[in-house]
Scaffold this active site. Structure first.
Site, PDB file in Angstrom:
ATOM      1  N   CYS A  12      47.229  37.899  39.639  1.00  0.00           N
ATOM      2  CA  CYS A  12      46.877  37.564  38.268  1.00  0.00           C
ATOM      3  C   CYS A  12      45.441  37.919  37.924  1.00  0.00           C
ATOM      4  O   CYS A  12      44.596  38.091  38.799  1.00  0.00           O
ATOM      5  CB  CYS A  12      47.038  36.058  38.024  1.00  0.00           C
ATOM      6  SG  CYS A  12      48.631  35.385  38.495  1.00  0.00           S
ATOM      7  N   GLY A  38      47.743  42.706  37.222  1.00  0.00           N
ATOM      8  CA  GLY A  38      49.101  42.239  36.971  1.00  0.00           C
ATOM      9  C   GLY A  38      49.718  42.986  35.821  1.00  0.00           C
ATOM     10  O   GLY A  38      49.104  43.093  34.757  1.00  0.00           O
ATOM     11  N   ASN A 112      44.844  31.977  38.449  1.00  0.00           N
ATOM     12  CA  ASN A 112      44.864  33.100  39.385  1.00  0.00           C
ATOM     13  C   ASN A 112      44.811  32.528  40.782  1.00  0.00           C
ATOM     14  O   ASN A 112      43.861  31.835  41.136  1.00  0.00           O
ATOM     15  CB  ASN A 112      43.661  34.024  39.137  1.00  0.00           C
ATOM     16  CG  ASN A 112      43.569  35.118  40.181  1.00  0.00           C
ATOM     17  OD1 ASN A 112      44.577  35.538  40.729  1.00  0.00           O
ATOM     18  ND2 ASN A 112      42.365  35.576  40.451  1.00  0.00           N
ATOM     19  N   GLY A 113      45.838  32.799  41.586  1.00  0.00           N
ATOM     20  CA  GLY A 113      45.861  32.307  42.950  1.00  0.00           C
ATOM     21  C   GLY A 113      47.204  31.719  43.316  1.00  0.00           C
ATOM     22  O   GLY A 113      48.226  32.036  42.707  1.00  0.00           O
ATOM     23  N   TYR A 252      40.525  46.570  47.871  1.00  0.00           N
ATOM     24  CA  TYR A 252      41.604  47.150  47.068  1.00  0.00           C
ATOM     25  C   TYR A 252      41.746  46.607  45.652  1.00  0.00           C
ATOM     26  O   TYR A 252      41.859  47.358  44.689  1.00  0.00           O
ATOM     27  CB  TYR A 252      42.936  46.958  47.813  1.00  0.00           C
ATOM     28  CG  TYR A 252      44.150  47.280  46.994  1.00  0.00           C
ATOM     29  CD1 TYR A 252      44.364  48.578  46.535  1.00  0.00           C
ATOM     30  CD2 TYR A 252      45.084  46.306  46.665  1.00  0.00           C
ATOM     31  CE1 TYR A 252      45.478  48.888  45.757  1.00  0.00           C
ATOM     32  CE2 TYR A 252      46.200  46.606  45.903  1.00  0.00           C
ATOM     33  CZ  TYR A 252      46.388  47.899  45.450  1.00  0.00           C
ATOM     34  OH  TYR A 252      47.472  48.193  44.686  1.00  0.00           O
TER      35      TYR A 252
END
Length: 469
Positions: A12, A38, A112-113, A252
């Site tokens: 996310c 995302g 997010n997570g 990345y």
């Protein structure tokens, strides 16, 4: 590499703004800059100070939000979310921000997570009468807040956050304030900025550049920021401990123009390439990187080794998302659609191919084959991270060890499987050194769980069953 193909996906990206007359429009631009985090769903919730209104849908930011939809989201504040769903977690109902309406007001959440104790908490809450509308772990926080035994909303939020385990960056918005929280381990990036008199919050600083905001500082692990019409205040809801920023943010996930904890991602990746040149000196004619995240690494390797960098692989940026499917056959076809070798660069050459990771091995094998079919006499594969041998439970869709090819094969076996003339992974020590997060009077630690199997939090038996974001 190609997130949609190889199966290594960050879950996310979140963005929020408070105090801007075009809050929803600003959030749209912010989400667009975070689209790489995302691509399966997105949403925006705005407030005019009296009510909360949201628009969300499955698809890309530009697909979900028309100009009319943005105009309809009026107000001085907004939060937004882009999402990549894991198995079992897709569907419109799980697209964020999640919006809840109560008799006493409304609440919107963007996350997010991944919460590793979500299943345990959900079981307790259901036993107390809670009814969940989604399969997302994010909804757990809303129920914890509503069931908190404190009189003030802030204390209910702090108490709820203290019960969560795992990786989380939260945006919590009501009609009167925006709350921003980061987990005590600091696993996910989250930054605070200023746009005129407005405050903005984003998963990556590249979003600030897009909307014209000025970076103020990173949100601290265990911190709760409260932003309203009077500015912002900061409180620690938990003591920061065992700092463990996800190392793959540097390797990345994040955009190269973002700064994560004060470290520019492009520079960090160049340093990874330079470290690879030290650990893996190879005689070759040309260095090329797999677009996009590995280009910076390849440039660093070329600078350190003296071997020229060339665009040996070209990414087709106009391919649709129809091939983003779980089957192996479609993943392989996806590589062909996404990448093309440049014959004039690689033909008759010994090629060093730099990539960020190997997850299932399918993509690496296909790219090596493409380069050799284009005339490369040798293909040497260098990976700018150690072998990924362990699942991630903090918001990356590698939830089982069985799907990770490096957990089942030695480096030499992997080399044979992908058809490379040589294969080298960067060492854990070299990766940490190159990124530059060594202690400098403060704890700037890494999460290395996917490489070492040492997790910074407790892992619960049902952790892998939870749906991220």
């Amino acid at each position: 590499m190609l997130a949609e193909i190889k199966g290594l996906n960050e879950e996310c990206g979140i963005f929020g703004v408070w105090g801007h007359e075009d809050a929803a429009q600003i959030t749209y631009y912010g989400l667009h800059s975070l689209q790489h985090r995302g691509q399966e769903g997105t949403g925006i919730v705005s407030t005019d100070g009296e009510s909360l209104k949201g628009v969300k849908g499955e698809g890309l930011v530009a697909e979900v939000f028309s100009s009319d939809a943005i105009k309809d989201l009026k107000g001085k504040a907004a939060i937004g979310h882009v999402r990549y769903a894991t198995a079992g977690g897709s569907g419109y109902e799980n697209v964020q921000p999640l919006l809840f309406h109560f008799q006493s007001g409304s609440l919107a959440l963007a996350h997010n997570g991944n919460l590793v104790n979500a299943t345990q908490l959900k079981g307790q809450l259901e036993g107390q009468g809670s009814i969940f509308q989604t399969s997302s772990d994010t909804e757990v926080l809303a129920h914890l807040i509503r069931r908190g035994g404190f009189s003030s909303f802030k204390d209910r939020v702090k108490n709820a956050l203290s019960m969560l385990k795992g990786a989380y960056a939260f945006l919590i918005m009501t009609e009167s304030e925006l709350m921003v929280a980061l987990d005590p381990n600091g696993m996910r990036p989250l930054s605070l900025g200023k746009l005129g008199d407005a405050y903005v919050v984003a998963s990556e600083t590249c979003a600030f550049d897009v909307v014209g905001a000025e970076f103020i500082r990173d949100v601290m692990p265990g911190e709760l920021l409260i932003i309203d019409d009077n500015g912002f205040t900061s409180e620690m809801y938990s003591v920061a401990s065992n700092i463990a920023m996800c190392t793959m943010e540097y390797v990345y996930f994040s955009r190269p123009d973002s700064d994560i904890n004060g470290i520019n991602v492009h520079k960090a990746r160049k340093n990874l390439g330079k470290q690879l040149a030290i650990e893996a000196p190879i005689e070759a004619d040309v260095v090329t990187g797999v677009p996009d995240s590995s280009i910076s690494v390849a440039i660093g390797y070329a600078e350190a080794s003296g071997i020229p960098y060339e665009l040996g692989l070209i990414k087709n940026r106009y391919v649709g998302r129809t091939f983003i499917q779980p089957s192996q056959a479609l993943r392989e076809q996806g590589v062909k659609m996404k990448l093309s070798p440049v014959r004039g660069v690689v033909e008759g050459k010994r090629v060093i191919m730099v990539d960020d990771s190997i997850v299932r091995g399918t993509t690496s094998k296909r790219i090596v084959t493409m380069l050799k079919d284009a005339g490369a006499t040798e293909v040497h594969v260098l990976i700018s991270s150690p072998p990924i041998k362990n699942p991630c439970f903090y918001g990356i869709d590698t939830s089982t060890k069985e799907e990770l090819i490096a957990s089942k094969h030695s480096v030499e076996e992997l080399r044979e499987l992908i058809g490379a003339d040589s294969l080298t992974f960067l060492s854990v020590e070299g990766m940490i050194e190159a990124i530059g997060r060594k202690d400098e009077g403060e704890n700037r630690g890494h999460c290395l769980a996917c490489f070492t199997g040492k997790y910074p939090t407790d892992i619960y038996p049902t952790t892998k069953e939870t749906s991220t974001c």
